[in-house]
Each structure stands twice: as structure tokens, then as C-alpha cells.
Design an enzyme around this catalytic site. Structure first.
Site, PDB file in Angstrom:
ATOM      1  N   LYS A  50     -53.179  10.482   5.001  1.00  0.00           N
ATOM      2  CA  LYS A  50     -52.962  11.116   6.307  1.00  0.00           C
ATOM      3  C   LYS A  50     -54.225  11.867   6.719  1.00  0.00           C
ATOM      4  O   LYS A  50     -54.757  12.675   5.930  1.00  0.00           O
ATOM      5  CB  LYS A  50     -51.809  12.103   6.166  1.00  0.00           C
ATOM      6  CG  LYS A  50     -50.957  12.301   7.393  1.00  0.00           C
ATOM      7  CD  LYS A  50     -49.743  13.137   6.971  1.00  0.00           C
ATOM      8  CE  LYS A  50     -48.811  13.418   8.095  1.00  0.00           C
ATOM      9  NZ  LYS A  50     -47.793  14.410   7.689  1.00  0.00           N
TER      10      LYS A  50
HETATM   11  O1  G3P Z   1     -43.923  15.750  10.544  1.00  0.00           O
HETATM   12  C1  G3P Z   1     -44.705  16.855  10.880  1.00  0.00           C
HETATM   13  C2  G3P Z   1     -43.919  18.072  10.621  1.00  0.00           C
HETATM   14  O2  G3P Z   1     -43.916  18.393   9.267  1.00  0.00           O
HETATM   15  C3  G3P Z   1     -44.275  19.219  11.457  1.00  0.00           C
HETATM   16  O3  G3P Z   1     -43.082  19.753  11.810  1.00  0.00           O
HETATM   17  O4  G3P Z   1     -41.538  21.428  12.633  1.00  0.00           O
HETATM   18  O5  G3P Z   1     -43.726  22.129  11.603  1.00  0.00           O
HETATM   19  O6  G3P Z   1     -43.674  21.063  13.843  1.00  0.00           O
HETATM   20  P1  G3P Z   1     -43.013  21.184  12.521  1.00  0.00           P
END
Ligand code: G3P
Length: 217
Positions: free
Chosen positions: A83
Site C-alpha cells: 500500500k
Molecule cells: O480503509 C481506510 C480506513 O482504515 C480509514 O478509515 O475511518 O479512519 O477514515 P477511517
């Protein structure tokens, strides 16, 4: 739509994998921090639980650093998807790592133009972040639709991996638009099964069944 689980919690991954619901896993530096484990050790364990792609994120900010880290992470298992962030350096690293035959997930995508560049760089997956756009009163789902349209216009094979998913509605909306993959925390995947009318209906059936005095077994 494929389901990836967005966590480095191996118990949760194991539970969902046993139900046949997990097509892959995504992690990021924040999720590794939350798990409190060594990145290589936990990633290796995850790669042993699922046969699907397991995204492991680089942390260098220059292309050479990302390439070196990507090669190192790819040694963990054959199902690693490296990634990299959607920066100019990340696109360069994506191109090099893709040409070496590795799966690459380009993350932190917030625009159609960024997604277009990732596809041109040969990304296996593009990760548009829905929830973080919604947080700013923007429309994360509109971005998924835009990328779907752009990729379909030109037949790009990069898979749209809807990320930063915060609710069960995000899952169904991403599926309606045609995201190839959605990655969600385990609790969001479980919430997809919930419906108040299911609970109410089951309660009624069980009450009536108890009054019959019968047993099936
Ligand atoms: O898939 C990406 C994720 O881990 C980020 O999620 O909720 O931190 O924006 P969030």
C-alpha cells in the site's frame, strides 16, 4: 462486491474468514498501532488466515524508500498488496512495484483525478476514502461513482476498493454503484445483518412457537 476487512485484529479476521465473508484484509499504520503488534509478525499471521490480498502500508515519503519498504513487506507472503499513498512519489513507487509483478493498493484517494493517475500507474487497487470526505460535509459516495464512471469509460482494470467505510449504508451504497471491493471494520460488516423487523419478527415467531409446546429435535 468483494469484502475486505479493515483491521489488524487477527481474532476478528479469523472469525469473519471462518464464515466465508473475507476476500482480503487491509491494514494501515494506525491499525497496526491499534493492534499493538510488530508489523511483520502480525501481517504474516494475517496472510496465513486469508488467501486473499493483504494490504500492508509503506511509511517512507520518497519513492525510493517506498519501493524498498514495499519489497521488504512483499517478502512476508505471496498475498501481500503493497500500500502506498496517493502522492507523486507514491505513484512512482506504484509503477515500479507493479512492473515487478507485485499487487499495489494506492491509498488516501480523494478525487477522480487521483484515481485516474493511480490507474495509469498500474495500481491493482485504488482506495477512495468515503468517511473522511463525509466528515467534511462532502459526498464520499459521489467519489466512488465518479471513479466507476472514469474507469469504465476507458476499461481500466484497477479495482475500486471503497475505504473509510463507517456504516452498513456505506456498504450497500458502494455495492449499488459497483465498487469492486469494500473494506470495512468488523463491526460494520456485522451490522449489515441487523434489522429491527428481523428482531421483532423472530421474537414473535419464538413466542408463538413456545406456546405450541413442540420441539424440533
Ligand atoms: O480503509 C481506510 C480506513 O482504515 C480509514 O478509515 O475511518 O479512519 O477514515 P477511517
Amino acid at each position: 462486491m468483494k469484502f475486505f476487512v479493515d483491521t489488524a485484529d487477527t481474532d476478528a479476521i479469523r472469525e469473519l474468514t471462518e464464515l466465508g465473508m473475507v476476500d482480503g484484509v487491509t491494514t494501515n499504520p494506525s491499525l497496526i498501532m491499534k493492534a499493538g503488534r510488530d508489523i511483520k509478525e502480525v501481517t504474516k499471521e494475517i496472510c496465513g488466515i486469508t488467501d486473499g490480498p493483504v494490504s500492508a502500508e509503506t511509511v517512507a515519503t520518497d519513492a525510493e524508500g517506498m519501493i524498498a519498504e514495499g519489497r521488504e513487506l512483499a517478502k512476508i507472503a505471496d498475498n501481500i498488496a503493497v500500500k502506498v499513498p496517493l502522492t507523486w512519489a507514491g505513484l512512482k513507487a506504484c509503477n515500479v512495484l507493479t512492473n515487478e509483478g507485485r499487487m499495489v493498493n494506492v491509498t488516501l484517494c480523494f478525487s477522480g483525478n487521483q484515481a485516474l493517475l493511480a490507474a495509469k500507474a498500474g495500481a491493482t487497487f485504488i482506495s477512495p476514502f468515503i468517511g473522511r470526505l463525509d466528515d467534511l460535509n462532502l459526498d464520499g459516495m459521489e467519489l466512488i461513482a465518479d471513479i466507476r464512471e472514469i474507469y469504465d469509460n476507458y476499461g481500466f482494470e484497477t479495482q475500486i476498493l471503497a475505504a473509510s467505510i463507517r456504516s452498513a449504508n456505506h456498504m450497500s451504497d458502494a455495492a449499488k454503484i459497483g465498487a469492486d471491493v469494500a473494506t470495512a471494520p468488523p463491526d460494520v460488516i456485522k451490522k449489515m445483518a441487523q434489522h429491527v423487523l428481523t428482531d421483532k419478527g423472530l421474537e414473535g415467531f419464538l413466542k408463538d412457537w413456545a406456546s405450541t409446546g413442540q420441539s424440533i429435535l
